[in-house]
Write a protein that holds these residues in place. Sequence first.
Motif, short mmCIF file in Angstrom:
data_model
loop_
_atom_site.label_atom_id
_atom_site.label_comp_id
_atom_site.label_asym_id
_atom_site.label_seq_id
_atom_site.Cartn_x
_atom_site.Cartn_y
_atom_site.Cartn_z
N ASP A 137 0.82 -1.13 -0.08
CA ASP A 137 0.08 0.01 0.09
C ASP A 137 1.07 1.31 -0.04
OD1 ASP A 137 0.36 -1.36 2.45
OD2 ASP A 137 -1.31 0.07 3.32
N ASP A 142 -2.78 -3.10 -1.00
CA ASP A 142 -1.79 -3.94 -0.34
C ASP A 142 -1.09 -4.66 -1.45
OD1 ASP A 142 -3.04 -2.79 1.52
OD2 ASP A 142 -2.45 -4.39 3.22
N SER A 168 1.23 -7.55 6.28
CA SER A 168 0.14 -6.87 6.86
C SER A 168 -0.81 -6.96 5.88
CB SER A 168 0.34 -5.75 7.16
OG SER A 168 0.85 -4.65 6.13
N LYS A 200 -6.48 -9.90 10.52
CA LYS A 200 -6.61 -8.55 10.23
C LYS A 200 -8.04 -8.36 9.42
CE LYS A 200 -4.31 -4.73 7.88
NZ LYS A 200 -2.92 -3.96 7.02
N PHE A 238 -3.55 6.15 10.49
CA PHE A 238 -2.27 5.46 9.97
C PHE A 238 -2.36 5.73 8.34
CE2 PHE A 238 -0.43 2.10 7.30
CZ PHE A 238 0.52 1.69 8.03
N ARG A 239 -3.20 5.77 7.75
CA ARG A 239 -3.40 6.16 6.24
C ARG A 239 -2.95 7.53 6.03
NH1 ARG A 239 -8.62 2.15 4.86
NH2 ARG A 239 -7.48 0.13 5.40
N LYS A 265 -10.92 -2.33 1.35
CA LYS A 265 -9.67 -3.43 1.33
C LYS A 265 -10.79 -4.73 1.79
CE LYS A 265 -5.62 -0.66 2.26
NZ LYS A 265 -4.35 -0.68 3.03
N GLN A 304 -9.03 -7.83 3.43
CA GLN A 304 -9.10 -8.06 5.02
C GLN A 304 -10.36 -8.58 5.26
OE1 GLN A 304 -8.14 -4.08 5.71
NE2 GLN A 304 -6.08 -4.03 5.32
N LYS A 351 -5.60 -7.88 14.72
CA LYS A 351 -5.67 -6.32 14.44
C LYS A 351 -7.07 -6.09 13.86
CE LYS A 351 -3.56 -3.16 11.63
NZ LYS A 351 -2.58 -2.95 10.28
N SER A 392 -4.04 2.63 14.98
CA SER A 392 -3.96 4.26 15.14
C SER A 392 -5.25 4.78 15.46
CB SER A 392 -3.50 4.78 13.65
OG SER A 392 -4.42 4.49 12.84
N TYR A 401 1.33 2.72 19.67
CA TYR A 401 1.92 3.95 19.65
C TYR A 401 2.12 4.38 21.14
CZ TYR A 401 0.41 3.25 15.00
OH TYR A 401 0.31 2.57 13.74
C1 PBG Z 1 -0.71 -1.72 5.65
C2 PBG Z 1 -1.07 -1.52 7.24
C3 PBG Z 1 -2.19 -0.89 7.65
C4 PBG Z 1 -1.84 -0.96 9.18
C5 PBG Z 1 -0.65 -1.58 9.20
N1 PBG Z 1 -0.17 -1.98 8.07
C6 PBG Z 1 -3.25 0.07 7.05
C7 PBG Z 1 -4.30 -0.75 6.15
O1 PBG Z 1 -4.22 -1.99 5.96
O2 PBG Z 1 -5.06 -0.08 5.66
C8 PBG Z 1 -2.61 -0.08 10.23
C9 PBG Z 1 -1.94 0.34 11.42
C10 PBG Z 1 -2.91 1.20 12.39
O3 PBG Z 1 -3.89 1.75 11.93
O4 PBG Z 1 -2.28 1.61 13.41
N2 PBG Z 1 -1.03 -2.67 5.14
#
Ligand code: PBG
Length: 328
Positions: A124, A132, A167, A197, A206-207, A219, A223, A250, A276, A315
């Motif tokens: 990503d 991803d 991930s 996930k 995060f994004r 996603k 996911q 996650k 995040s 974090y």
């Molecule tokens: C990317 C990835 C993501 C996170 C970790 N690796 C975001 C997503 O899948 O869109 C999220 C981490 C977070 O929100 O703290 N593959």
Amino acid sequence: MRFPDSRLRRRRKNDAIRSMVRESHLRPEDFIAPLFIVEGEGVKNEIPSMPDYFRYSLDMLKAELDELVEAGIRSVLLFVKVPEELKDNKGTEALNEEGLMQRSIRYIKKEFPDLYVMTDVALDPYSSYGHDGIVKDGEIVNDLSSQVLAAMALSHARAGADMVAPSDMMDGRIGAIRKELDQYGYENTGIMSYSAKYASAYYGPFRDALDSAPGFGDKKAYQMDPANVKEAILETQFDIDEGADIVMVKPGLPYLDVVRAVSRKFDVPVSVYHVSGEYAMLKAAAEKGWLNEEEVMMESLTAFKRAGADLIATYFAKDAARILNNRS
Ligand code: PBG
């Protein structure tokens, strides 16, 4: 056993007895500290939706790493923000031996050889579509994506990563990565799989941090559906069978039941990602004075251990570790 012969409050009478009968414990080495690394020099900029959390250029990372190590943190999980002009639909930059990720790994392992370096493996941040994997006709194709991810993992291993952390949620990618690493002599490089996930709205901040939001769609075709838990067991089973050393659930707090189910079922270490959006919610409420940040943070992290997590990517790693150090 019944009241009044038994009074459960006797075991809560003071701090000494409470600490003696405590069932779950946090340690600084439980925490994995995510790091956001950007190109440039002298950069330390705060992520707007993640107060007190920063993106660092490599030259600014040392001070932060010193603090993490000083606090007793043993591992970091690296993410990089890739300049727009280097993004494509092939993961070209993800494989660049001189790419920001590869340089970061080399730098950290040289300056902090004892720090356990884990790296995010997913396309990503490198993808012109913000997905991803590789996109073809509006779909994220599985097997080709796995191949590229395996090559990406190998390039992280070559740069010195201790463990790669895929991930992306493609089917079969753990097996593909394990095979690739072994084939090139990296049988000691580990894999922490994001096994369960979920397609979660909690990844928003995060994004923002990595400018990696999907350019089209969402996603959900890779996911997991937030409604499912049996599927999490299957995902985890597959990843263990394919060679995952550590598995992950996650996001965190909204998925504690999944953490519990996975940790009861499997005999491998379980990590949980306190993501995040969870961080952002707590920070926002604390900023408003509606919650006590420190207390809610420690309560949330303790809940992960109670649910059965061994490791916590958060974090809050540094802040929580510091609090634990002051207690002992
Ligand atoms: C990317 C990835 C993501 C996170 C970790 N690796 C975001 C997503 O899948 O869109 C999220 C981490 C977070 O929100 O703290 N593959």
